[in-house]
Design a protein around this motif. Sequence first.
Motif, mmCIF file in Angstrom:
data_model
loop_
_atom_site.group_PDB
_atom_site.id
_atom_site.type_symbol
_atom_site.label_atom_id
_atom_site.label_comp_id
_atom_site.label_asym_id
_atom_site.label_seq_id
_atom_site.Cartn_x
_atom_site.Cartn_y
_atom_site.Cartn_z
ATOM 1 N N PHE A 23 0.796 -1.221 0.000
ATOM 2 C CA PHE A 23 0.000 0.000 0.000
ATOM 3 C C PHE A 23 0.832 1.277 0.000
ATOM 4 C CE2 PHE A 23 -3.260 -2.961 1.411
ATOM 5 C CZ PHE A 23 -4.337 -2.539 0.644
ATOM 6 N N PHE A 24 2.095 1.194 0.416
ATOM 7 C CA PHE A 24 2.850 2.446 0.504
ATOM 8 C C PHE A 24 4.255 2.411 -0.089
ATOM 9 C CE2 PHE A 24 4.684 0.468 4.262
ATOM 10 C CZ PHE A 24 5.964 1.029 4.343
ATOM 11 N N ALA A 25 4.896 1.270 -0.152
ATOM 12 C CA ALA A 25 6.310 1.228 -0.528
ATOM 13 C C ALA A 25 6.572 1.703 -1.960
ATOM 14 C CB ALA A 25 6.861 -0.176 -0.327
ATOM 15 N N ALA A 26 5.683 1.398 -2.876
ATOM 16 C CA ALA A 26 5.909 1.796 -4.268
ATOM 17 C C ALA A 26 5.969 3.311 -4.415
ATOM 18 C CB ALA A 26 4.823 1.218 -5.163
ATOM 19 N N VAL A 27 5.232 4.030 -3.587
ATOM 20 C CA VAL A 27 5.254 5.496 -3.622
ATOM 21 C C VAL A 27 6.657 6.002 -3.291
ATOM 22 C CG1 VAL A 27 4.319 7.583 -2.548
ATOM 23 C CG2 VAL A 27 2.807 5.664 -3.065
ATOM 24 N N LEU A 28 7.369 5.278 -2.441
ATOM 25 C CA LEU A 28 8.728 5.661 -2.050
ATOM 26 C C LEU A 28 9.776 5.137 -3.023
ATOM 27 C CD1 LEU A 28 8.405 4.803 1.750
ATOM 28 C CD2 LEU A 28 8.217 7.059 0.699
ATOM 29 N N VAL A 29 9.635 3.885 -3.431
ATOM 30 C CA VAL A 29 10.642 3.244 -4.270
ATOM 31 C C VAL A 29 10.559 3.715 -5.726
ATOM 32 C CG1 VAL A 29 11.507 1.003 -5.102
ATOM 33 C CG2 VAL A 29 10.742 1.241 -2.739
ATOM 34 N N PRO A 31 9.027 6.873 -7.067
ATOM 35 C CA PRO A 31 8.327 8.154 -6.954
ATOM 36 C C PRO A 31 7.896 8.754 -8.297
ATOM 37 C CG PRO A 31 10.665 8.426 -6.491
ATOM 38 C CD PRO A 31 10.397 6.947 -6.597
ATOM 39 N N ASP A 32 8.647 8.509 -9.354
ATOM 40 C CA ASP A 32 8.274 9.055 -10.673
ATOM 41 C C ASP A 32 6.975 8.461 -11.184
ATOM 42 O OD1 ASP A 32 10.541 10.578 -10.644
ATOM 43 O OD2 ASP A 32 11.681 9.270 -11.980
ATOM 44 N N HIS A 33 6.684 7.250 -10.789
ATOM 45 C CA HIS A 33 5.487 6.562 -11.269
ATOM 46 C C HIS A 33 4.257 6.842 -10.412
ATOM 47 C CE1 HIS A 33 7.441 4.178 -14.407
ATOM 48 N NE2 HIS A 33 8.481 4.222 -13.609
ATOM 49 N N TYR A 34 4.460 7.378 -9.225
ATOM 50 C CA TYR A 34 3.335 7.585 -8.313
ATOM 51 C C TYR A 34 3.135 9.034 -7.897
ATOM 52 C CZ TYR A 34 2.699 2.614 -8.100
ATOM 53 O OH TYR A 34 2.455 1.317 -8.439
ATOM 54 N N GLY A 35 3.775 9.949 -8.593
ATOM 55 C CA GLY A 35 3.549 11.358 -8.333
ATOM 56 C C GLY A 35 4.138 11.882 -7.045
ATOM 57 N N SER A 36 5.132 11.201 -6.484
ATOM 58 C CA SER A 36 5.701 11.654 -5.213
ATOM 59 C C SER A 36 7.131 12.169 -5.356
ATOM 60 C CB SER A 36 5.652 10.522 -4.184
ATOM 61 O OG SER A 36 6.384 9.409 -4.633
ATOM 62 N N LYS A 37 7.571 12.391 -6.578
ATOM 63 C CA LYS A 37 8.972 12.804 -6.769
ATOM 64 C C LYS A 37 9.269 14.192 -6.210
ATOM 65 C CE LYS A 37 8.261 14.236 -11.556
ATOM 66 N NZ LYS A 37 8.553 13.889 -12.924
ATOM 67 N N ASN A 120 7.037 -2.600 -16.465
ATOM 68 C CA ASN A 120 7.935 -1.596 -17.029
ATOM 69 C C ASN A 120 8.569 -0.760 -15.910
ATOM 70 O OD1 ASN A 120 9.035 -0.276 -19.384
ATOM 71 N ND2 ASN A 120 7.725 1.454 -18.870
ATOM 72 N N MET A 121 7.771 -0.429 -14.905
ATOM 73 C CA MET A 121 8.247 0.365 -13.779
ATOM 74 C C MET A 121 9.412 -0.311 -13.066
ATOM 75 S SD MET A 121 6.046 1.531 -10.431
ATOM 76 C CE MET A 121 5.771 -0.155 -9.887
ATOM 77 N N VAL A 122 9.366 -1.627 -12.898
ATOM 78 C CA VAL A 122 10.426 -2.336 -12.170
ATOM 79 C C VAL A 122 11.562 -2.795 -13.074
ATOM 80 C CG1 VAL A 122 8.839 -3.073 -10.350
ATOM 81 C CG2 VAL A 122 9.367 -4.643 -12.230
#
Length: 181
Positions: A23-29, A31-37, A120-122
């Motif tokens: 639920f949260f790690a992808a936002v950190l790992v 950030p370009d893909h989840y709008g948190s950069k 693609n993200m990973v």
Amino acid sequence: YYDYMNGKQAFSEFDMTLVQAAFFAAVLVYPDHYGSKSATNHELEGFIHVWRVFGYYMGISEENNAAQFGLERTLVVGNEVMDKILKPCMLYVNDQSIIMAQKILAKPTNYYVWVYRNYNMVGFRLDRLWNSFSWKQRCAYYSRSLFLGYLYPLPLVRDFINYMAQKFMTKIWLKEKVKSQ
């Protein structure tokens, strides 16, 4: 990966840790893909703290809480789990998992766009899948990439969406509060 997949326990606390992290790690790992950069370290530390509390409420012990560390250590652990467990799992997806994931989406064909985006993200290239996409599927992929990668990080856009989300949640909360009285 093999130790995890061949473990004798059907569902462990480590599995709950992976659910929490999902639920949260992808936002950190990523950030370009989840709008948190454009998030500050302070904002990301607060985000991790919220998920640490959620882990507590999920019944995850502190030593297994995916959000037990600060930002730097969480990123190191997140990348390690991706490389050693989740990426190998992505290469061995069973039919039940595919059917379950397709049921989550309103249109099962969107499942393949979602798969392409995440793989693609990973770092996994799925050229044959991309070449099989219709123009609608390609538009869906590019729309999400454009929104999360470029539009959402803009302060005005992010603030407006967050304002609308808060307004929506407040409306629901007030409605439920009235019901409960």
